[in-house]
Scaffold this motif. Sequence first.
Motif: not given
Length: 872
Positions: A199-201, A208-209, A233-237
């Motif tokens: 999980l990266e900001e 999420l990668f 609940a990430p903004a990007v997957i």
Amino acid sequence: MELILTHSNTDFDALASQLAATRLYPGALAVLNPQLNENVREFAALHREELPFVRMGDLPREPVTRLILVDTATVPRFPLLGDTPIPTIIIDHHRPERDLAPHEDVIYADTGATTTILVQRLMEHHLPLTSVEATLLLLGIYEDTGNLSLPGTRAVDVACAAWLLERGARIEAVGEFLRRPLSSVQEQVLHQLEQSMRLEEISGWTALFAWARVDGPVPELSSLAHRLRDLYAPAVIALAIATGDTGTQLILRAGADTFDAGALAVRFGGGGHRYAAAAYVRGVDAETLLARTETAVRELMQPALTAADIMTRPVHTAPIDATVAQAEELLLRYGHGALPVVNHDGVVQGLISRRDLDRALRHGLRDAPLARYLWHGPTLLPPDASLATVRSALAADNGDRTGRLLVVDAHKRLLGIITRSDLLRAWAAGQDAGKIDHAIVSKTLERFLAPALLAILRRAGAIAQQRGAALYIVGGAVRDMILERKPDDLDLVVEGDAIGLAEALATELGGTVRSHSAFGTATLTLKRLDGEPLTLDFVMARTEFYERPSALPDVEAASLRHDLHRRDFTINTLAICLNPTRYGWLYDFYGGRRDMNRKLIRVLHNLSFIDDPTRILRAARLSARLGFVIEPRTRALISDALEQGVLGRATPQRIMHELRLILAEEHPEPALALLDDLGVLRAMHPALRWNPAIAEWFAAARQAAFPDAPLPDLYLALLLYPLIGDERTAFAARYRLPASEARLLADLTLVHERVEMLRSAAEGSDRWIADSAIDRALHGIGIVALRAAQIAEPPPVPQYIARYIDYLRSVKLAVDGKFLESLGLRPGPRFGELLAALRAAHLDGIAVTREEQEVWIRQAVVTQSAPDAGRR
């Protein structure tokens, strides 16, 4: 034959779209792709006898005459197609990422699913469906909209789903085929993904990668992205899943306002839309592909909103040394429920609520120091606090206090305020991003604004952001661009220091600034390469207070929302942000886009026409120009304002300015007819009317295109032509017309008198009148009044006027006052009398040449009386 094809790894949206296409294109064959998602394969097998799909091996060996591609713009590999281009229809809710070939047509709509586009047409044609067909179509819509929960979901998706339920669609099928437990293989892949997950900001968003590998049969993988979204609940997957030794499946999911997943998938040879996309990359392992994807995500990611982006500024505050009564007056003036309290340096001391003030007032503490009753515990946030932090802080407040967060700098100086309404508006803006996304608005700016101007505006937005301000294009320019009309000018509003922004831009680009600190406005002038100066007006976002009806307002610095609320109509309250982090964001606080879609002119508040009566004329002008109608409540408010006589209390010059703007329109007739229907013309002057005859005059004026009479001036003359002399005089006095227009009204009175003379003379001479009589009647009347009479009067008057303008007016005598002086005459009234009589003789053919004119003058001097110029 005609074939209906879709992409491999067919999902429910693709299969449902094929089904719907068979109903809309009778005779076309829907070819079942051999590569179906597992849940789709199960549904198709279960209902095989009830669905009209054809397997590839069962197709007749006939030439393909047309292709219908659904949910894809790429023609799949197919043995019957060959290399010759075939007429193709592309139906998709994703915009094609390539230029179309001449043999291709596209049907595109901004919907959550391609199925929705086709179901809409089924609804329009009232085509029947079986329960199985309706269920498949419902699954297509539900799958691609995430059960109507993804940001790309539109109202039409919900409407189509409801229509399908009415047609017998089984809602329980959603649970059976879309909300299924993971298979054992999917569970294994999910476990790998969670083991490798990071999980990266990135730019304020959580991304999420993860990567995994499948060595055997490949299960349906997209549901794994949904499961990870639900869990974390990430903004990007971004998922990279290697499938054997052939390649890697890339799965992308993007939340609203993060980045365009479809555009990223195209880089890897795939496709999709901005919220969900995929690609299959051959010859690249999962870890390598994931690393490349992360690099691209970091490049494309849009910065997340911060407290500084959504806060309201400037903030109305109460000084720490105020009394309870003074604080209450401020709350009443601004209509707030609470006010921050600051010291003389702007440092936050606390917050006072209306509830606490009311209690103090009930106890008779009007003159007590405000500082005694402050709440010292409002939540303070830095300007770079994330939206998630803002949301958590407001939730923690839980309504126990005021529901307000204060944004401060490192020294606790107040920068802005955030309420639940601000947070909801930020959320709504994110929803609007899906309806008119930022890229589309950005392209609209590029289409209607010159590249050099747009570059300056973008730089101005960047400087505004650096200075803690925000720059917007607002009002009519935004309205016109959305309506595909080129804007006349730009209205630039600054949340913050407009003068400072203009000066900073001038310093960087080499311009000059003229400012008015009392109003917070600045005019920036820049030199352009073509030598023509570029002028931009920067205006501080402000709010207005009217001390009395029809008075000019008092203004104060305010937020964008308050600035837009002071405007006239909802369609003029749109704003486009130019700051880099929100570039292309379209703000619509008051339903402007809704009313544009409905073609309505709607006023913002009930006292709008009382505050500014000129808005009544503006409503008619916009209605006519745009082809909109004035909505019923607004029309009723106009009627009420007119009954109260607001036009009589308005500044006459402003009323005339709005009337001139109407007359400057390409076709003013609809606006004037509407003003007459509303009773506005009668309110302006009891004798002022609009009727079909005047409308015909206006049309004739345009057709005539007189080069010596500007159309707006001629329109005004024609509008006032039916008035009698005293009425024109009263009109000129009431509206304090400038000298040129007062002269025009005087000319209209004169031309009426002279035209009557000509008409009487024509009746007594079988319509023949000497040129001298025409000249004598029309001499000295302004050209606009003459042209108005030429249009409005019946024959033969127009012929006389044309004769005067085209020939008589330009006639010059061969002799002048110097010749009279050479005869020993002294200058005086006699000079004018002699020359006027000579002019009449010349026009009637009595003294044509110079010699004849000199003889005529000598004879007149000798006889001391000019001969009768009318005698021939």
